[in-house]
Scaffold this motif. Sequence first.
Motif, mmCIF file in Angstrom:
data_model
loop_
_atom_site.group_PDB
_atom_site.id
_atom_site.type_symbol
_atom_site.label_atom_id
_atom_site.label_comp_id
_atom_site.label_asym_id
_atom_site.label_seq_id
_atom_site.Cartn_x
_atom_site.Cartn_y
_atom_site.Cartn_z
ATOM 1 N N MET A 1 0.856 -1.190 0.000
ATOM 2 C CA MET A 1 0.000 0.000 0.000
ATOM 3 C C MET A 1 0.890 1.238 0.000
ATOM 4 S SD MET A 1 -2.899 1.062 2.769
ATOM 5 C CE MET A 1 -1.706 0.908 4.100
ATOM 6 N N ALA A 2 0.932 1.950 -1.118
ATOM 7 C CA ALA A 2 1.830 3.091 -1.241
ATOM 8 C C ALA A 2 1.136 4.373 -0.827
ATOM 9 C CB ALA A 2 2.311 3.197 -2.685
ATOM 10 N N THR A 3 1.850 5.155 -0.011
ATOM 11 C CA THR A 3 1.308 6.470 0.359
ATOM 12 C C THR A 3 1.890 7.551 -0.534
ATOM 13 O OG1 THR A 3 3.047 6.727 2.012
ATOM 14 C CG2 THR A 3 0.952 5.798 2.749
ATOM 15 N N ASN A 4 3.069 7.289 -1.106
ATOM 16 C CA ASN A 4 3.676 8.248 -2.025
ATOM 17 C C ASN A 4 3.273 7.898 -3.446
ATOM 18 O OD1 ASN A 4 5.048 9.642 0.035
ATOM 19 N ND2 ASN A 4 6.667 8.111 0.027
ATOM 20 N N ILE A 5 2.187 8.497 -3.894
ATOM 21 C CA ILE A 5 1.646 8.223 -5.222
ATOM 22 C C ILE A 5 2.138 9.307 -6.160
ATOM 23 C CG2 ILE A 5 -0.461 7.932 -6.575
ATOM 24 C CD1 ILE A 5 -1.853 7.138 -3.936
ATOM 25 N N ALA A 11 -4.016 7.394 -10.752
ATOM 26 C CA ALA A 11 -4.953 8.090 -9.868
ATOM 27 C C ALA A 11 -5.236 9.497 -10.360
ATOM 28 C CB ALA A 11 -4.388 8.147 -8.448
ATOM 29 N N TYR A 12 -4.207 10.158 -10.911
ATOM 30 C CA TYR A 12 -4.347 11.549 -11.323
ATOM 31 C C TYR A 12 -4.950 11.708 -12.714
ATOM 32 C CZ TYR A 12 -1.615 12.521 -7.179
ATOM 33 O OH TYR A 12 -1.191 12.603 -5.881
ATOM 34 N N PHE A 13 -5.356 10.592 -13.315
ATOM 35 C CA PHE A 13 -6.039 10.656 -14.597
ATOM 36 C C PHE A 13 -7.543 10.388 -14.443
ATOM 37 C CE2 PHE A 13 -1.634 9.811 -15.597
ATOM 38 C CZ PHE A 13 -1.385 10.696 -16.636
ATOM 39 N N VAL A 14 -7.981 10.288 -13.189
ATOM 40 C CA VAL A 14 -9.412 10.120 -12.924
ATOM 41 C C VAL A 14 -10.088 11.471 -13.091
ATOM 42 C CG1 VAL A 14 -11.141 9.510 -11.184
ATOM 43 C CG2 VAL A 14 -8.996 8.229 -11.310
ATOM 44 N N GLY A 15 -11.129 11.519 -13.936
ATOM 45 C CA GLY A 15 -11.807 12.772 -14.224
ATOM 46 C C GLY A 15 -12.674 13.253 -13.067
ATOM 47 N N ARG A 16 -13.064 14.526 -13.132
ATOM 48 C CA ARG A 16 -13.891 15.113 -12.078
ATOM 49 C C ARG A 16 -15.199 14.353 -11.892
ATOM 50 N NH1 ARG A 16 -11.176 19.542 -14.102
ATOM 51 N NH2 ARG A 16 -10.489 21.114 -12.575
ATOM 52 N N GLN A 43 -12.846 14.688 3.123
ATOM 53 C CA GLN A 43 -11.636 13.870 3.239
ATOM 54 C C GLN A 43 -11.581 13.136 4.572
ATOM 55 O OE1 GLN A 43 -11.948 16.898 2.107
ATOM 56 N NE2 GLN A 43 -10.428 17.468 0.575
ATOM 57 N N CYS A 44 -12.032 13.823 5.638
ATOM 58 C CA CYS A 44 -12.067 13.170 6.957
ATOM 59 C C CYS A 44 -12.982 11.950 6.927
ATOM 60 C CB CYS A 44 -12.556 14.157 8.021
ATOM 61 S SG CYS A 44 -11.330 15.401 8.497
ATOM 62 N N GLN A 45 -14.136 12.103 6.258
ATOM 63 C CA GLN A 45 -15.063 10.965 6.234
ATOM 64 C C GLN A 45 -14.577 9.862 5.301
ATOM 65 O OE1 GLN A 45 -19.273 11.770 5.667
ATOM 66 N NE2 GLN A 45 -19.722 9.864 6.746
ATOM 67 N N MET A 46 -13.824 10.220 4.287
ATOM 68 C CA MET A 46 -13.233 9.184 3.434
ATOM 69 C C MET A 46 -12.291 8.305 4.258
ATOM 70 S SD MET A 46 -12.487 11.446 -0.016
ATOM 71 C CE MET A 46 -11.805 10.132 -1.035
ATOM 72 N N MET A 47 -11.549 8.929 5.170
ATOM 73 C CA MET A 47 -10.670 8.155 6.045
ATOM 74 C C MET A 47 -11.480 7.379 7.075
ATOM 75 S SD MET A 47 -7.695 8.563 4.846
ATOM 76 C CE MET A 47 -6.802 7.712 6.153
ATOM 77 N N LYS A 111 -8.777 9.136 -3.056
ATOM 78 C CA LYS A 111 -9.513 8.005 -3.648
ATOM 79 C C LYS A 111 -8.564 6.837 -3.909
ATOM 80 C CE LYS A 111 -12.377 6.739 -7.658
ATOM 81 N NZ LYS A 111 -11.499 5.689 -8.209
ATOM 82 N N ARG A 112 -7.418 7.148 -4.481
ATOM 83 C CA ARG A 112 -6.437 6.105 -4.792
ATOM 84 C C ARG A 112 -5.968 5.416 -3.513
ATOM 85 N NH1 ARG A 112 -3.422 2.546 -5.470
ATOM 86 N NH2 ARG A 112 -1.734 2.309 -6.991
ATOM 87 N N TYR A 113 -5.717 6.214 -2.472
ATOM 88 C CA TYR A 113 -5.242 5.633 -1.221
ATOM 89 C C TYR A 113 -6.320 4.769 -0.574
ATOM 90 C CZ TYR A 113 -3.582 5.014 3.497
ATOM 91 O OH TYR A 113 -3.202 4.437 4.683
ATOM 92 N N CYS A 114 -7.543 5.298 -0.503
ATOM 93 C CA CYS A 114 -8.638 4.558 0.132
ATOM 94 C C CYS A 114 -8.903 3.240 -0.585
ATOM 95 C CB CYS A 114 -9.906 5.411 0.158
ATOM 96 S SG CYS A 114 -9.800 6.843 1.261
#
Length: 276
Positions: A1-5, A11-16, A43-47, A111-114
């Motif tokens: 599980m990488a935290t440094n993405i 992940a950064y090609f996911v559209g809005r 973001q808090c609730q995503m975690m 999103k990528r991390y979760c």
Amino acid sequence: MATNIGMMDSAYFVGRNELLTWINNRLQLNLSRVEEAASGAVQCQMMDMTYPGVVPMHKVNFDAKTEYDFIQNYKVLQDVFNKLKIEKHIEVNKLVKGRPLDNLEFLQWMKRYCESVNGGIMNENYNPVERRSKGGKERISRGGSLKISKSLQANNMHNAGSGDTVGHNKASGPRHGKTYAAAGRTNSSEEIQALSKEITDLKLSVDLLEKERDFYFAKLRDIEILCQTPEFENLPMSLAVKKILYAADAKESALAEAQEYLSQCLNGADNEAEEE
């Protein structure tokens, strides 16, 4: 599980639209723009969804309106990151401004991390609405208890005052006491609002000063790099500029010294030309 993405991660090609749909479905929200997540509550609730029970939801303010309140939410998020040893720097100063790109990139990372936790299997039993309402109820409960406590304290003071007063109209004591208490609460509320506004204004001033500082520091750094370039570093102008950049005494300008140095170099060059 990488935290440094990295920025080239998928992940950064996911559209809005895809990102907002994912967030709205998972958290049962109705976001239409990524800037609406600038408060940090999402973001808090995503975690909280990813690590149930780790986030103190009663500290998360979903009704945050000011930058000061936004920052408090990000403090909660940063504490969670620290607790989980997640090495991700949160650009709070940028995120609270509500800039679309900054918030988009951070949400993409979130999103990528979760999704990377537990092999991408999300907790289907997680109830986002209930978690939000529990936090809200706890905040209301705490606020209500505080108000009740203050009310009881005020009543005790009024009763004590009316009991100790001799030769005065007892009926007027409590009435006046209530008036003073109400006035005190109003003044206190106004003072809190004024202080909150002052804090927000001061923070904005600090942000502006930091941006201005960074802007001019970057300019000076560019000049320094240019003067250190091998083909330019021994030129008189580069040496004169470095005299100004590296002046140790901040109270005395090195401009005069640099100008004198340039004049000597130019005079020396003229003398050599005349001799030739």
